[in-house]
Write an enzyme that holds these catalytic residues in place. Structure first.
Site, PDB file in Angstrom:
ATOM      1  N   ARG A 155      26.233 -14.370 -49.441  1.00 52.34           N
ATOM      2  CA  ARG A 155      27.794 -13.948 -49.617  1.00 52.34           C
ATOM      3  C   ARG A 155      28.109 -13.926 -50.891  1.00 52.34           C
ATOM      4  NH1 ARG A 155      31.082 -18.289 -49.526  1.00 52.34           N
ATOM      5  NH2 ARG A 155      29.646 -19.571 -48.041  1.00 52.34           N
TER       6      ARG A 155
ATOM      7  N   ASP B 267      44.582   4.527 -53.207  1.00 51.69           N
ATOM      8  CA  ASP B 267      43.474   4.487 -52.008  1.00 51.69           C
ATOM      9  C   ASP B 267      43.008   5.811 -52.303  1.00 51.69           C
ATOM     10  OD1 ASP B 267      42.111   5.219 -49.544  1.00 51.69           O
ATOM     11  OD2 ASP B 267      43.465   3.796 -48.330  1.00 51.69           O
TER      12      ASP B 267
ATOM     13  N   LYS C 134      34.367   6.603 -44.803  1.00 51.13           N
ATOM     14  CA  LYS C 134      34.665   7.986 -44.751  1.00 51.13           C
ATOM     15  C   LYS C 134      33.697   8.903 -45.484  1.00 51.13           C
ATOM     16  CE  LYS C 134      38.018   6.576 -41.835  1.00 51.13           C
ATOM     17  NZ  LYS C 134      38.516   5.319 -42.420  1.00 51.13           N
TER      18      LYS C 134
ATOM     19  N   TYR D  53      48.159   5.150 -44.649  1.00 50.07           N
ATOM     20  CA  TYR D  53      47.338   4.888 -43.476  1.00 50.07           C
ATOM     21  C   TYR D  53      48.166   3.718 -42.503  1.00 50.07           C
ATOM     22  CZ  TYR D  53      43.439   2.896 -40.557  1.00 50.07           C
ATOM     23  OH  TYR D  53      42.825   2.257 -39.659  1.00 50.07           O
TER      24      TYR D  53
HETATM   25  N1  PLP Z   1      42.491   3.884 -45.979  1.00 56.22           N
HETATM   26  C1  PLP Z   1      42.407   5.015 -45.429  1.00 56.22           C
HETATM   27  C2  PLP Z   1      43.232   6.326 -46.339  1.00 56.22           C
HETATM   28  C3  PLP Z   1      42.072   5.376 -44.015  1.00 56.22           C
HETATM   29  O1  PLP Z   1      42.174   6.620 -43.614  1.00 56.22           O
HETATM   30  C4  PLP Z   1      41.365   4.115 -43.270  1.00 56.22           C
HETATM   31  C5  PLP Z   1      40.928   4.150 -42.169  1.00 56.22           C
HETATM   32  O2  PLP Z   1      40.979   5.196 -41.406  1.00 56.22           O
HETATM   33  C6  PLP Z   1      41.540   2.923 -44.162  1.00 56.22           C
HETATM   34  C7  PLP Z   1      41.950   2.811 -45.511  1.00 56.22           C
HETATM   35  C8  PLP Z   1      40.994   1.661 -43.467  1.00 56.22           C
HETATM   36  O3  PLP Z   1      39.543   1.829 -43.570  1.00 56.22           O
HETATM   37  P1  PLP Z   1      38.303   1.134 -42.526  1.00 56.22           P
HETATM   38  O4  PLP Z   1      38.737   1.638 -41.381  1.00 56.22           O
HETATM   39  O5  PLP Z   1      37.362   1.144 -43.063  1.00 56.22           O
HETATM   40  O6  PLP Z   1      38.992  -0.192 -42.560  1.00 56.22           O
END
Ligand code: PLP
Length: 412
Positions: free
Chosen positions: A66, A192, A217, A119
């Site tokens: 961890r 992000d 992604k 998001y």
């Molecule tokens: N940030 C963006 C731009 C996303 O498109 C997503 C998920 O679609 C996330 C964060 C969240 O990621 P996760 O699904 O890996 O938790």
């Protein structure tokens, strides 16, 4: 860490940066990081003065997985090298990474200024968790307008949170200008970078303090592992994230998912180049098609922020959206007629995905909220994969022909 040495090119770093340093510690000369499944590590002896902070994974020291794990550490070093940052931490999802960051930085009474076009899961976290439970003053702004951000940021602002480009309308914000104004108020800026990956955009170079990824992604790129990461040059923030979030809250990536993500990362440059080539060709095809009323792709000169995209990014990415000229039923018929595009949420994998935001990813928003952002019932979002673009184009063409031949209610 010394992996952010830029004397080698991005493609070279994607293959070996973190791997070289960590695999050289192994007994067998592995050229790729093995999956270290051990949950705990035997010590040579007892040192009562040893503190957690003194254990150095980069020197091959591990106590318990961890805290740190060789496979995860290799991925973290690789990610830091690619984003051009000093420190990286891998979390169990993109959502966990963003939550970890917020929980490390924000205190009750702080202001969090965020792009309104985030998001949906991040928006829910900010409103329900940070504002609702922790009394953070969350203010959403139209961050395409630098003046709107300037008006919202004050000396109470601890964090400015950006996503660029956004989902599904592919809007951009100016990372450099916003970072400069936020720093005047002592606020940190987080970006992000999920939609472009470090191959096409490096927010730390543009002045941001922290970068987040849903590695689920493009970074992993094969739609087979959920994960997230934070990268920063700020050593005290990195220590805080590792200590309070990975170690204390237990929100870290597993060895197996670290391995899959490392494996995916090696081909990130190749994949991104092909995603972009395919997306550009499909965007131009769609823009010229009479059944399509609008295309949102920053590589097109018609995109209102094409110049910013060209300046701030080194490529335009693989996600695009478009509006169909007909009704929502037409859009559903179109989507259901496709063979090469899986009807699925998510993005960034090698395979092409397509979805209808109003009925899928953005269905939780009520129609008025969707309308306010500009998401119509016929808006389609595509994550363009790396397949043969002629097949993708032919598939879209047959779907558009099909709905063009449908009788619209107006013809009755
Ligand atoms: N940030 C963006 C731009 C996303 O498109 C997503 C998920 O679609 C996330 C964060 C969240 O990621 P996760 O699904 O890996 O938790």
């Amino acid at each position: 860490m010394d992996d952010s040495d830029r004397s080698t090119g991005f493609d070279t770093r994607a293959v070996t940066a973190g791997e070289k340093a960590m695999t050289s510690q192994g007994a067998f000369g592995d050229v790729v990081s093995p999956i270290h499944l051990a949950s705990t590590y035997a010590l040579d002896g007892i040192d009562p003065s040893l503190a957690l902070e003194d254990v150095d994974p980069d020197a091959g020291e591990f106590l318990y997985s961890r805290l740190s794990n060789p496979t995860r550490r290799t991925l973290e070093r690789q990610l830091a090298a690619l984003e051009g940052g000093e420190h990286a931490m891998a979390f169990s999802s993109g959502t966990a990474a963003i939550a970890a960051l917020g929980l490390s930085i924000l205190e009750p009474g702080d202001r969090l200024v965020a792009f309104e076009d985030l998001y949906a899961g991040t928006k829910r976290m900010f409103t329900e968790l940070f504002a609702g439970r922790f009394d953070v003053d969350v203010t959403f702004v139209d961050a395409t307008d630098v003046d709107a951000v300037a008006a919202a940021v004050d000396d109470r602002t601890a964090l400015v949170w950006l996503e660029t480009p956004t989902n599904p309308l592919i809007r951009l914000c100016d990372i450099e200008a916003i970072s400069a104004l936020a720093h005047d108020h002592g606020a940190l800026v987080g970006v992000d970078n999920t939609f472009l990956s470090p191959y096409f955009q490096r927010p730390l170079d543009l002045g941001a303090d922290v970068v987040a990824h849903s590695t689920t992604k493009y970074v992993n790129g094969h739609s087979d592992a959920i994960g997230g990461a934070i990268v920063t040059d700020d050593a005290s923030l990195a220590d805080e994230l590792a200590l309070t979030q990975q170690i204390t809250a237990g929100s870290m990536l597993s060895p197996f998912d670290s391995y899959l993500t490392l494996r995916g990362l090696k081909t990130l440059p190749l994949r991104m180049r092909q995603h972009e080539r395919n997306a550009m060709e499909l965007a131009e095809f769609l823009e010229a098609h009479p059944a399509v009323s609008e295309v949102y792709y920053p590589g097109l000169e018609s995109h209102p922020q094409h110049d910013l995209a060209t300046r701030q990014q080194s490529g335009y990415g693989g996600v695009l959206s478009f509006d169909l000229a007909g009704t929502q039923d037409d859009a559903i018929t179109f989507l259901e007629s496709l063979d090469e595009f899986a009807l699925a949420v998510s993005l960034g994998g090698v395979e092409s995905l397509i979805e209808l935001p109003a009925a899928m990813t953005h269905e939780p928003l009520d129609p008025a909220q969707r309308e306010a952002i500009g998401i119509t019932d016929t808006l389609v979002r595509m994550s363009v994969g790396i397949e043969d673009v002629a097949d993708l184009r032919a598939d879209l063409e047959q779907g558009l022909e099909l709905i063009s031949t449908l009788e619209s209610p107006a013809d009755d």
